[in-house]
Design a protein around this motif. Sequence first.
Motif, mmCIF file in Angstrom:
data_model
loop_
_atom_site.group_PDB
_atom_site.id
_atom_site.type_symbol
_atom_site.label_atom_id
_atom_site.label_comp_id
_atom_site.label_asym_id
_atom_site.label_seq_id
_atom_site.Cartn_x
_atom_site.Cartn_y
_atom_site.Cartn_z
ATOM 1 N N MET A 186 0.834 -1.184 0.000
ATOM 2 C CA MET A 186 0.000 0.000 0.000
ATOM 3 C C MET A 186 0.882 1.251 0.000
ATOM 4 S SD MET A 186 -3.026 1.003 -0.196
ATOM 5 C CE MET A 186 -4.398 0.109 0.410
ATOM 6 N N LEU A 187 0.512 2.246 -0.799
ATOM 7 C CA LEU A 187 1.275 3.486 -0.888
ATOM 8 C C LEU A 187 0.876 4.448 0.218
ATOM 9 C CD1 LEU A 187 0.989 4.203 -4.701
ATOM 10 C CD2 LEU A 187 2.946 3.259 -3.516
ATOM 11 N N ASN A 188 1.860 5.196 0.726
ATOM 12 C CA ASN A 188 1.522 6.251 1.676
ATOM 13 C C ASN A 188 0.990 7.461 0.903
ATOM 14 O OD1 ASN A 188 3.690 8.029 0.928
ATOM 15 N ND2 ASN A 188 5.088 6.844 2.202
ATOM 16 N N SER A 189 0.488 8.467 1.614
ATOM 17 C CA SER A 189 -0.155 9.606 0.945
ATOM 18 C C SER A 189 0.823 10.406 0.085
ATOM 19 C CB SER A 189 -0.840 10.518 1.959
ATOM 20 O OG SER A 189 0.107 11.090 2.827
ATOM 21 N N GLN A 190 2.094 10.514 0.516
ATOM 22 C CA GLN A 190 3.085 11.248 -0.285
ATOM 23 C C GLN A 190 3.362 10.498 -1.593
ATOM 24 O OE1 GLN A 190 6.901 11.869 1.589
ATOM 25 N NE2 GLN A 190 7.145 13.807 0.525
ATOM 26 N N GLN A 191 3.469 9.157 -1.535
ATOM 27 C CA GLN A 191 3.675 8.376 -2.749
ATOM 28 C C GLN A 191 2.459 8.483 -3.666
ATOM 29 O OE1 GLN A 191 4.435 4.743 -0.582
ATOM 30 N NE2 GLN A 191 6.493 4.605 -1.446
ATOM 31 N N GLN A 192 1.257 8.458 -3.081
ATOM 32 C CA GLN A 192 0.047 8.577 -3.890
ATOM 33 C C GLN A 192 0.013 9.918 -4.606
ATOM 34 O OE1 GLN A 192 -2.991 7.785 -0.954
ATOM 35 N NE2 GLN A 192 -3.376 5.773 -1.841
ATOM 36 N N GLN A 193 0.388 10.991 -3.894
ATOM 37 C CA GLN A 193 0.381 12.309 -4.515
ATOM 38 C C GLN A 193 1.379 12.355 -5.660
ATOM 39 O OE1 GLN A 193 1.203 15.633 -1.945
ATOM 40 N NE2 GLN A 193 1.072 17.098 -3.605
ATOM 41 N N VAL A 247 5.504 3.703 -11.669
ATOM 42 C CA VAL A 247 5.459 5.165 -11.762
ATOM 43 C C VAL A 247 6.207 5.787 -10.582
ATOM 44 C CG1 VAL A 247 3.920 7.172 -11.669
ATOM 45 C CG2 VAL A 247 3.355 5.233 -13.148
ATOM 46 N N GLY A 248 6.006 5.235 -9.398
ATOM 47 C CA GLY A 248 6.656 5.755 -8.200
ATOM 48 C C GLY A 248 8.163 5.556 -8.183
ATOM 49 N N ARG A 249 8.640 4.536 -8.857
ATOM 50 C CA ARG A 249 10.083 4.248 -8.903
ATOM 51 C C ARG A 249 10.786 4.931 -10.061
ATOM 52 N NH1 ARG A 249 8.753 -1.665 -8.249
ATOM 53 N NH2 ARG A 249 8.956 -1.704 -10.494
ATOM 54 N N LEU A 250 10.055 5.530 -10.972
ATOM 55 C CA LEU A 250 10.646 6.082 -12.179
ATOM 56 C C LEU A 250 11.790 7.036 -11.835
ATOM 57 C CD1 LEU A 250 9.093 6.665 -15.424
ATOM 58 C CD2 LEU A 250 10.239 8.673 -14.531
ATOM 59 N N ALA A 251 12.937 6.814 -12.465
ATOM 60 C CA ALA A 251 14.121 7.635 -12.204
ATOM 61 C C ALA A 251 14.940 7.764 -13.485
ATOM 62 C CB ALA A 251 14.975 7.001 -11.105
ATOM 63 N N THR A 252 15.591 8.888 -13.626
ATOM 64 C CA THR A 252 16.448 9.123 -14.785
ATOM 65 C C THR A 252 17.710 8.280 -14.676
ATOM 66 O OG1 THR A 252 15.668 11.410 -14.800
ATOM 67 C CG2 THR A 252 17.610 10.910 -16.141
ATOM 68 N N LEU A 253 17.994 7.516 -15.719
ATOM 69 C CA LEU A 253 19.232 6.740 -15.785
ATOM 70 C C LEU A 253 20.334 7.529 -16.478
ATOM 71 C CD1 LEU A 253 17.933 3.233 -16.907
ATOM 72 C CD2 LEU A 253 18.853 3.856 -14.680
ATOM 73 N N ASP A 254 19.965 8.169 -17.577
ATOM 74 C CA ASP A 254 20.957 8.862 -18.392
ATOM 75 C C ASP A 254 20.241 9.913 -19.218
ATOM 76 O OD1 ASP A 254 23.685 9.070 -19.448
ATOM 77 O OD2 ASP A 254 22.789 8.394 -21.327
ATOM 78 N N MET A 255 20.916 11.037 -19.456
ATOM 79 C CA MET A 255 20.308 12.068 -20.285
ATOM 80 C C MET A 255 21.398 12.825 -21.029
ATOM 81 S SD MET A 255 17.584 15.100 -19.355
ATOM 82 C CE MET A 255 18.691 16.241 -18.563
#
Length: 166
Positions: free
Chosen positions: A1-8, A108-116
């Motif tokens: 279950m996601l906490n409210s900050q993760q949900q936002q 979606v919550g884990r999405l992170a930039t690998l390279d740019m």
Amino acid sequence: MLNSQQQQWTGNIQPEHYQNMDIILEQLCIAFNTSPFFSHNNMSMRVVDGQIEGYIDMQAHLIGNVEFQILHGGVAATMLDSMGGVVAMVELYKRGSPEHFNDTVKKVGRLATLDMRVDYLAPGRGQYFITRAEVLRMGRKSCVMRMNLVNDENVTIAVGIASYSY
């Protein structure tokens, strides 16, 4: 279950929202627009013609080259990176389903930039700047996005290619 900050951060998307992409787009804009960094710099995301675009007015504190009064390259890169990330989130929600809702929200919550990579094509002059992104490839664990930043005269200021993991 996601906490409210993760949900936002993931847009407060619910399984029933899969039927309405407009809600998903609007909720993700709200999530980004409440980011402290975006708020501090008056950056915003908005829905235009069924897609999210980033927007920022030129402001004195965003100038990088004082002599030429041009937008700081870091601001351009931030806009490109943020746009690539939010459009990747949209695509994850598009490809998701109510049955796999929890898995999609986790990605979606884990999405992170690998390279740019950013290419600066013209001086950052203008009254405002708009950024957009498109998906080049979506995989099971990562994606590749192409982003562009234009000024109020539709001059391309910078383009970027980025990969994101989720």
